[in-house]
Write an enzyme that holds these catalytic residues in place. Structure first.
Site, PDB file in Angstrom:
ATOM      1  N   PHE A 134       0.968  -1.064  -0.191  1.00 28.32           N
ATOM      2  CA  PHE A 134      -0.039   0.077   0.101  1.00 28.32           C
ATOM      3  C   PHE A 134       1.082   1.315  -0.051  1.00 28.32           C
ATOM      4  O   PHE A 134       1.573   1.520   0.988  1.00 28.32           O
ATOM      5  CB  PHE A 134      -0.819  -0.012   1.285  1.00 28.32           C
ATOM      6  N   GLY A 173      -8.251  -0.610   7.588  1.00 29.52           N
ATOM      7  CA  GLY A 173      -6.908  -0.933   8.059  1.00 29.52           C
ATOM      8  C   GLY A 173      -6.654  -0.443   9.374  1.00 29.52           C
ATOM      9  O   GLY A 173      -5.947  -1.411  10.111  1.00 29.52           O
ATOM     10  N   GLU A 181      -0.646   3.832   9.807  1.00 34.10           N
ATOM     11  CA  GLU A 181      -2.043   3.994   9.271  1.00 34.10           C
ATOM     12  C   GLU A 181      -2.944   4.873  10.198  1.00 34.10           C
ATOM     13  O   GLU A 181      -4.085   4.960  10.496  1.00 34.10           O
ATOM     14  CB  GLU A 181      -2.757   2.554   9.324  1.00 34.10           C
TER      15      GLU A 181
HETATM   16  C1  LIG Z   1       7.170   0.636  10.088  1.00 36.67           C
HETATM   17  C2  LIG Z   1       6.183   1.396   9.111  1.00 36.67           C
HETATM   18  C3  LIG Z   1       5.552   0.846   8.142  1.00 36.67           C
HETATM   19  C4  LIG Z   1       4.783   1.804   7.400  1.00 36.67           C
HETATM   20  N1  LIG Z   1       3.966   1.082   6.499  1.00 36.67           N
HETATM   21  C5  LIG Z   1       3.431   2.033   5.648  1.00 36.67           C
HETATM   22  C6  LIG Z   1       3.031   1.377   4.254  1.00 36.67           C
HETATM   23  O1  LIG Z   1       2.814   0.193   4.045  1.00 36.67           O
HETATM   24  N2  LIG Z   1       2.393   2.480   3.464  1.00 36.67           N
HETATM   25  C7  LIG Z   1       1.951   3.620   3.633  1.00 36.67           C
HETATM   26  O2  LIG Z   1       1.798   4.347   2.673  1.00 36.67           O
HETATM   27  N3  LIG Z   1       2.748   4.306   4.686  1.00 36.67           N
HETATM   28  C8  LIG Z   1       3.423   3.343   5.606  1.00 36.67           C
HETATM   29  N4  LIG Z   1       3.878   3.830   7.024  1.00 36.67           N
HETATM   30  C9  LIG Z   1       3.905   5.293   7.200  1.00 36.67           C
HETATM   31  C10 LIG Z   1       2.895   5.990   8.309  1.00 36.67           C
HETATM   32  O3  LIG Z   1       1.669   5.675   7.801  1.00 36.67           O
HETATM   33  C11 LIG Z   1       3.333   7.171   8.516  1.00 36.67           C
HETATM   34  O4  LIG Z   1       4.645   7.284   9.049  1.00 36.67           O
HETATM   35  C12 LIG Z   1       2.247   7.775   9.434  1.00 36.67           C
HETATM   36  O5  LIG Z   1       1.114   8.194   8.629  1.00 36.67           O
HETATM   37  C13 LIG Z   1       2.796   9.203   9.914  1.00 36.67           C
HETATM   38  O6  LIG Z   1       3.535   9.953   8.913  1.00 36.67           O
HETATM   39  P1  LIG Z   1       4.982  10.580   9.176  1.00 36.67           P
HETATM   40  O7  LIG Z   1       5.755   9.450   9.699  1.00 36.67           O
HETATM   41  O8  LIG Z   1       5.239  11.480   7.919  1.00 36.67           O
HETATM   42  O9  LIG Z   1       4.847  11.785  10.287  1.00 36.67           O
HETATM   43  P2  LIG Z   1       4.329  13.209  10.284  1.00 36.67           P
HETATM   44  O10 LIG Z   1       2.984  13.122   9.464  1.00 36.67           O
HETATM   45  O11 LIG Z   1       5.544  13.961   9.942  1.00 36.67           O
HETATM   46  O12 LIG Z   1       4.070  13.323  11.775  1.00 36.67           O
HETATM   47  C14 LIG Z   1       5.036  13.767  12.837  1.00 36.67           C
HETATM   48  C15 LIG Z   1       4.243  14.256  14.154  1.00 36.67           C
HETATM   49  O13 LIG Z   1       3.235  15.422  13.717  1.00 36.67           O
HETATM   50  C16 LIG Z   1       1.983  14.917  14.506  1.00 36.67           C
HETATM   51  N5  LIG Z   1       0.990  15.238  13.416  1.00 36.67           N
HETATM   52  C17 LIG Z   1       0.961  15.477  12.195  1.00 36.67           C
HETATM   53  N6  LIG Z   1      -0.211  16.268  11.561  1.00 36.67           N
HETATM   54  C18 LIG Z   1      -0.876  16.390  12.751  1.00 36.67           C
HETATM   55  C19 LIG Z   1      -2.215  17.043  12.971  1.00 36.67           C
HETATM   56  N7  LIG Z   1      -2.912  17.543  12.085  1.00 36.67           N
HETATM   57  N8  LIG Z   1      -2.519  17.169  14.204  1.00 36.67           N
HETATM   58  C20 LIG Z   1      -1.609  16.709  15.122  1.00 36.67           C
HETATM   59  N9  LIG Z   1      -0.741  16.126  15.010  1.00 36.67           N
HETATM   60  C21 LIG Z   1       0.061  15.915  14.014  1.00 36.67           C
HETATM   61  C22 LIG Z   1       1.843  13.290  14.156  1.00 36.67           C
HETATM   62  O14 LIG Z   1       0.853  12.659  15.018  1.00 36.67           O
HETATM   63  C23 LIG Z   1       3.472  12.922  14.562  1.00 36.67           C
HETATM   64  O15 LIG Z   1       3.361  12.914  15.983  1.00 36.67           O
HETATM   65  C24 LIG Z   1       4.663   3.043   7.807  1.00 36.67           C
HETATM   66  C25 LIG Z   1       5.452   3.573   8.749  1.00 36.67           C
HETATM   67  C26 LIG Z   1       6.165   2.743   9.449  1.00 36.67           C
HETATM   68  C27 LIG Z   1       6.877   3.572  10.670  1.00 36.67           C
END
Ligand SMILES: Cc1cc2nc3c(=O)[nH]c(=O)nc-3n(C[C@H](O)[C@H](O)[C@H](O)COP(=O)(O)OP(=O)(O)OC[C@H]3O[C@@H](n4cnc5c(N)ncnc54)[C@H](O)[C@@H]3O)c2cc1C
Length: 383
Positions: free
Chosen positions: A123, A243, A364
Site C-alpha cells: 500500500f 486498515g 495507518e
Molecule cells: C514501520 C512502518 C511501516 C509503514 N508502512 C506503511 C505502508 O505500508 N504504506 C504507507 O503508505 N505508509 C506506511 N507507513 C507510514 C505511516 O503511515 C506514517 O509514518 C504515518 O502516517 C505518519 O506520517 P509521518 O511519519 O510522515 O509523520 P508526520 O505526519 O510528519 O507526523 C509527525 C508528528 O506530527 C503529528 N501530526 C501531524 N499532523 C498532525 C495534525 N494534523 N494534528 C496533530 N498532530 C499531527 C503526528 O501525529 C506525529 O506525532 C509506515 C510507517 C512505519 C513506521
C-alpha cells in the site's frame, strides 16, 4: 452486536491460532534477529485463506467477514506482529481492489494477490514529505498520449515493498485540485522503472521489510487506474478505515501475548520467599493490563461488527485503533516491568513486544490523527 463467534468465525480463529502456535511463534524471535522476510510463512497463510479473509469467494477469498478478519489478526499478532503486518496490508490491498476495481481488475489481480503468486501486496501512499498530510503527495501521474499513465516519484515506509508482487500506488493526476487531484493505480512488480530501496533499520517489526519505493517513469496502462481520476483520496481513506481495524487487532494480539507472558512469569518468579504474583503491586499491574486488553478487544470487535453489518464505522475504527495501540504500549511496558531485569533482555519475548507495539501508534494514522478523526466525527454527529 453478537459476542459469541459464529461457526465460521470460530473455524477461522482455530486455523489462525493453530498456524500461529505451530509455525509463527517458535521462530518469531529468530525472525526479529535475522530480519528475514517470511516468504514461506506467507505462502502458507495464502493457502489457509488468511491473506483474503474478507474477500469474496468469487475472487479466491475466504469471504468470512470483518469480524473473522479481526479475530484472525489478533491470533497471528499474538505470535508474531511482523508477519501480521504483511498479512494486514495484503488483506487491505485486496479488499480495496474488490471495492474500487472493475470486474476485469478484480479478476486479473485479486486471486494472485491473496493466493500466493504475488507473495504479498503493498500500500504505497506515504512519501518522504507527506505522511499524516496524505493530500500533499508529490508523486505525479501524467497521461500518456496513447492512453495510460507515467508515474514519477518516491514513496516512503512501504511495508513489504521489497517482496510484494503488487502495489497500490497513489499519485497526483491534477496538481491544482488538492485532495481531489489524487488517483490510485495498481502497479505490478517488475514494471520497468519500479524499484525498492534498502530496508529501514527499525526499532521493531524487524521481520517485516519497510522500504522506499522509487517510481522512475513507470508506465502503466489505462486499466491500472482504480475507480476514476480524482477518487484516490476517498479510496485511501476508506481503505484506512478498514486498515485501522487490522492495526487495532494487531495491537490486541501483541497485548495478549504480553499479558500471558507476564502472568506466567509472575507465577514462576520467586522473591522474598514467594511468587511475585502474590504481591499486590504486581497484581495491580496485571489487573490494568487485563482490563485494557479486554477494552481494546471489544472496541476492535465493535468496529469490525459495524463494518460487517454495513454501518458507518469510521469513528469506531479510529477509537479502536487509538485505544488498542496506546494501551498495547502501556501493557508491554508493564510486561517488561513485571519481568524486572530479565524483561530487558532478549531471553524473554516482552522486550520484542514492547518494540513491536510502538509502531501501532504511528502507522495507518498516528494517535494524534485518530484524535483528529474522532473529534471531527463527534462534532459532526453529536448535537
Ligand atoms: C514501520 C512502518 C511501516 C509503514 N508502512 C506503511 C505502508 O505500508 N504504506 C504507507 O503508505 N505508509 C506506511 N507507513 C507510514 C505511516 O503511515 C506514517 O509514518 C504515518 O502516517 C505518519 O506520517 P509521518 O511519519 O510522515 O509523520 P508526520 O505526519 O510528519 O507526523 C509527525 C508528528 O506530527 C503529528 N501530526 C501531524 N499532523 C498532525 C495534525 N494534523 N494534528 C496533530 N498532530 C499531527 C503526528 O501525529 C506525529 O506525532 C509506515 C510507517 C512505519 C513506521
Amino acid at each position: 452486536m453478537q459476542l459469541d463467534p459464529t461457526d465460521e468465525q470460530a473455524m477461522i480463529v482455530r486455523t489462525a491460532r493453530e498456524f500461529a502456535t505451530r509455525v509463527l511463534a517458535p521462530r518469531a524471535a529468530a525472525r526479529d534477529q535475522s530480519e528475514q522476510f517470511p516468504v514461506e510463512e506467507l505462502g502458507e497463510l495464502a493457502r489457509l485463506g488468511l491473506l483474503g479473509v474478507n474477500v469474496p469467494a468469487a475472487y479466491g477469498g475466504a469471504q468470512a467477514g470483518p469480524v473473522a478478519y479481526a479475530l484472525a489478526m489478533m491470533e497471528l499478532a499474538r505470535a508474531d506482529a511482523s508477519v501480521t503486518v504483511a498479512v494486514t496490508v495484503t488483506n487491505m490491498a485486496a479488499e480495496l481492489i474488490c471495492q474500487w476495481g472493475n470486474e476485469a481488475q478484480r479478476e486479473r489481480w485479486v486471486g494472485k494477490l491473496i493466493g500466493g503468486p504475488y507473495v504479498v501486496g503493498s500500500f504505497a501512499l506515504s512519501e518522504p514529505h507527506a505522511g499524516s498530510d496524505a493530500g500533499s503527495l508529490h508523486t505525479l501521474a501524467t497521461r500518456l498520449p496513447g492512453g495510460g499513465y507515467r508515474l514519477r516519484g518516491t514513496k516512503q515506509w512501504i511495508t513489504s515493498g521489497s517482496h510484494a508482487g503488487l502495489f497500490v500506488v497513489w499519485a497526483k493526476t491534477d496538481l491544482a485540485a488538492g485532495q481531489r487531484g489524487l488517483s490510485a493505480f495498481v502497479v505490478e512488480k517488475g514494471t520497468p522503472g519500479l524499484s525498492a530501496g534498502k530496508p529501514e533499520d527499525k526499532m521493531g517489526l524487524r521481520g517485516s521489510s519497510t522500504v522506499q519505493l522509487l517510481l522512475d517513469d513507470v508506465e502503466v496502462g489505462p486499466d491500472a487506474l482504480l475507480g476514476r481520476e480524482g477518487d484516490g483520496f476517498r479510496i485511501a481513506m476508506t481503505a484506512l478505515d478498514g486498515g485501522r481495524i487490522g492495526i487495532a487487532s494487531q495491537a490486541v494480539g501483541i497485548a495478549t501475548a504480553a499479558l500471558e507472558a507476564s502472568t506466567r512469569y509472575a507465577k514462576e518468579r520467586v522473591q522474598f520467599g514467594a511468587p511475585i504474583a502474590n504481591l499486590q503491586a504486581i497484581q495491580l499491574m496485571l489487573a490494568d493490563m487485563a482490563t485494557w486488553r479486554d477494552a481494546a478487544r471489544l472496541l476492535t470487535l465493535r468496529a469490525a461488527w459495524l463494518k460487517e453489518s454495513g454501518q458507518s464505522y469510521t469513528l469506531a475504527a479510529s477509537i479502536a485503533k487509538l485505544v488498542a495501540s496506546e494501551k498495547c504500549s502501556k501493557i508491554c511496558d508493564m510486561a517488561v516491568q513485571i519481568h524486572g531485569g530479565y524483561g530487558y533482555t532478549r531471553e524473554f519475548p516482552v522486550e520484542r513486544y514492547l518494540r513491536d507495539a510502538r509502531v501501532t501508534r504511528i502507522y495507518e494514522g498516528t494517535s494524534e490523527i485518530q484524535r483528529v478523526v474522532i473529534a471531527r466525527e463527534v462534532l459532526r454527529d453529536m448535537t
